[in-house]
Scaffold this motif. Structure first.
Motif, PDB file in Angstrom:
ATOM      1  N   SER A   2     -46.778 -48.434  68.241  1.00 21.97           N
ATOM      2  CA  SER A   2     -46.470 -47.982  66.893  1.00 21.97           C
ATOM      3  C   SER A   2     -46.436 -49.186  65.967  1.00 21.97           C
ATOM      4  N   LEU A   3     -46.505 -48.902  64.678  1.00 25.00           N
ATOM      5  CA  LEU A   3     -46.377 -49.958  63.679  1.00 25.00           C
ATOM      6  C   LEU A   3     -44.947 -49.917  63.198  1.00 25.00           C
ATOM      7  N   ASP A   4     -44.221 -50.978  63.460  1.00 24.05           N
ATOM      8  CA  ASP A   4     -42.823 -51.052  63.083  1.00 24.05           C
ATOM      9  C   ASP A   4     -42.627 -52.152  62.066  1.00 24.05           C
ATOM     10  N   GLU A   5     -41.846 -51.850  61.047  1.00 24.02           N
ATOM     11  CA  GLU A   5     -41.456 -52.869  60.082  1.00 24.02           C
ATOM     12  C   GLU A   5     -39.945 -53.004  60.160  1.00 24.02           C
ATOM     13  N   PHE A   6     -39.497 -54.231  60.238  1.00 25.62           N
ATOM     14  CA  PHE A   6     -38.061 -54.450  60.177  1.00 25.62           C
ATOM     15  C   PHE A   6     -37.781 -55.690  59.355  1.00 25.62           C
ATOM     16  N   ARG A   7     -36.578 -55.690  58.799  1.00 27.03           N
ATOM     17  CA  ARG A   7     -36.151 -56.774  57.920  1.00 27.03           C
ATOM     18  C   ARG A   7     -34.748 -57.205  58.312  1.00 27.03           C
ATOM     19  N   VAL A   8     -34.497 -58.485  58.163  1.00 23.36           N
ATOM     20  CA  VAL A   8     -33.171 -59.038  58.414  1.00 23.36           C
ATOM     21  C   VAL A   8     -32.896 -60.074  57.327  1.00 23.36           C
ATOM     22  N   SER A   9     -31.693 -60.061  56.793  1.00 22.24           N
ATOM     23  CA  SER A   9     -31.250 -61.087  55.843  1.00 22.24           C
ATOM     24  C   SER A   9     -29.962 -61.689  56.375  1.00 22.24           C
ATOM     25  N   VAL A  10     -29.918 -63.010  56.392  1.00 23.92           N
ATOM     26  CA  VAL A  10     -28.744 -63.720  56.882  1.00 23.92           C
ATOM     27  C   VAL A  10     -28.467 -64.884  55.936  1.00 23.92           C
ATOM     28  N   LYS A  11     -27.208 -65.087  55.582  1.00 29.02           N
ATOM     29  CA  LYS A  11     -26.836 -66.257  54.781  1.00 29.02           C
ATOM     30  C   LYS A  11     -26.493 -67.392  55.731  1.00 29.02           C
ATOM     31  N   ILE A  12     -27.058 -68.560  55.444  1.00 31.36           N
ATOM     32  CA  ILE A  12     -26.877 -69.739  56.284  1.00 31.36           C
ATOM     33  C   ILE A  12     -26.209 -70.817  55.443  1.00 31.36           C
ATOM     34  N   GLU A  94     -42.973 -62.857  58.596  1.00 28.28           N
ATOM     35  CA  GLU A  94     -42.804 -63.804  57.501  1.00 28.28           C
ATOM     36  C   GLU A  94     -41.333 -64.093  57.276  1.00 28.28           C
ATOM     37  N   PHE A  95     -41.071 -65.287  56.777  1.00 31.11           N
ATOM     38  CA  PHE A  95     -39.718 -65.580  56.341  1.00 31.11           C
ATOM     39  C   PHE A  95     -39.754 -66.171  54.942  1.00 31.11           C
ATOM     40  N   HIS A  96     -38.717 -65.808  54.205  1.00 30.13           N
ATOM     41  CA  HIS A  96     -38.585 -66.231  52.822  1.00 30.13           C
ATOM     42  C   HIS A  96     -37.177 -66.766  52.651  1.00 30.13           C
ATOM     43  N   LEU A  97     -37.052 -67.971  52.126  1.00 30.46           N
ATOM     44  CA  LEU A  97     -35.745 -68.595  51.905  1.00 30.46           C
ATOM     45  C   LEU A  97     -35.403 -68.562  50.428  1.00 30.46           C
ATOM     46  N   VAL A  98     -34.146 -68.207  50.134  1.00 30.94           N
ATOM     47  CA  VAL A  98     -33.658 -68.162  48.762  1.00 30.94           C
ATOM     48  C   VAL A  98     -32.397 -69.012  48.681  1.00 30.94           C
ATOM     49  N   GLN A  99     -32.438 -70.038  47.832  1.00 36.36           N
ATOM     50  CA  GLN A  99     -31.269 -70.902  47.643  1.00 36.36           C
ATOM     51  C   GLN A  99     -30.235 -70.135  46.835  1.00 36.36           C
ATOM     52  N   LYS A 100     -29.062 -69.865  47.429  1.00 36.44           N
ATOM     53  CA  LYS A 100     -27.999 -69.125  46.753  1.00 36.44           C
ATOM     54  C   LYS A 100     -27.009 -70.050  46.052  1.00 36.44           C
ATOM     55  N   SER A 101     -26.820 -71.232  46.597  1.00 35.97           N
ATOM     56  CA  SER A 101     -25.976 -72.263  45.990  1.00 35.97           C
ATOM     57  C   SER A 101     -26.417 -73.589  46.598  1.00 35.97           C
ATOM     58  N   ASP A 102     -25.742 -74.659  46.267  1.00 35.33           N
ATOM     59  CA  ASP A 102     -26.123 -75.969  46.803  1.00 35.33           C
ATOM     60  C   ASP A 102     -26.110 -76.005  48.325  1.00 35.33           C
ATOM     61  N   HIS A 103     -25.231 -75.212  48.918  1.00 33.48           N
ATOM     62  CA  HIS A 103     -25.061 -75.279  50.374  1.00 33.48           C
ATOM     63  C   HIS A 103     -25.202 -73.942  51.070  1.00 33.48           C
ATOM     64  N   VAL A 104     -25.800 -72.949  50.412  1.00 33.22           N
ATOM     65  CA  VAL A 104     -26.000 -71.636  51.033  1.00 33.22           C
ATOM     66  C   VAL A 104     -27.431 -71.179  50.769  1.00 33.22           C
ATOM     67  N   THR A 105     -28.111 -70.800  51.852  1.00 29.48           N
ATOM     68  CA  THR A 105     -29.474 -70.293  51.768  1.00 29.48           C
ATOM     69  C   THR A 105     -29.521 -68.910  52.393  1.00 29.48           C
ATOM     70  N   GLU A 106     -30.211 -68.010  51.736  1.00 29.64           N
ATOM     71  CA  GLU A 106     -30.430 -66.687  52.308  1.00 29.64           C
ATOM     72  C   GLU A 106     -31.768 -66.713  53.044  1.00 29.64           C
ATOM     73  N   PHE A 107     -31.730 -66.353  54.308  1.00 34.32           N
ATOM     74  CA  PHE A 107     -32.923 -66.280  55.150  1.00 34.32           C
ATOM     75  C   PHE A 107     -33.326 -64.817  55.234  1.00 34.32           C
TER      76      PHE A 107
END
Length: 133
Positions: A2-12, A94-107
């Protein structure tokens, strides 16, 4: 299959550049992905980018799954996409990184794969577990 799409977001708790360097250090991914050994065409002093080939084996001994992929989009330090072309796992990750603050990144991880439903559920559970370590 099957074709499965899944997403995960984690703050690092680390700046974007540091998270990027850790994610694209392909060989060291085995340090934070349990039971996984990774090698790439960039391992011996090469530079990662479009065309880099990556092989990740997850398992014990000779029992496991080999995930073969190639980088198809490379936009440091924010975005990377790979084409999974192996015998078992096929599709786009794919992964996309978003800078949330100086020391927090959303993966943000998105994967669209042609796999069995069981394999997809195991993969996503495993990925979430590894990312939260």
């Amino acid at each position: 299959m099957s074709l499965d799409e899944f997403r995960v977001s984690v703050k690092i708790n680390a700046p974007c550049d540091q998270v990027w360097r850790r994610l694209v250090d392909w060989k060291s991914q085995g340090e934070w992905m349990a039971l996984t050994k990774v090698n790439s065409s960039a391992d011996n002093g090469g530079v990662s980018g479009v065309g880099t080939e990556i092989r990740a084996f997850t398992g014990i001994g000779r029992i496991g799954i080999l995930d073969e992929m190639k980088v198809v989009t490379w936009e440091p330090p924010r975005f990377c996409a790979v084409d999974h072309y192996g015998k078992v796992i096929k599709g786009i990750g794919e992964f996309h990184l978003v800078q949330k603050s100086d020391h927090v990144t959303e993966f943000n991880w998105r994967s669209e794969e042609h796999t069995s439903e069981l394999q997809s559920r195991v993969d996503i559970s495993y990925a979430v577990f590894c990312l939260k370590k």
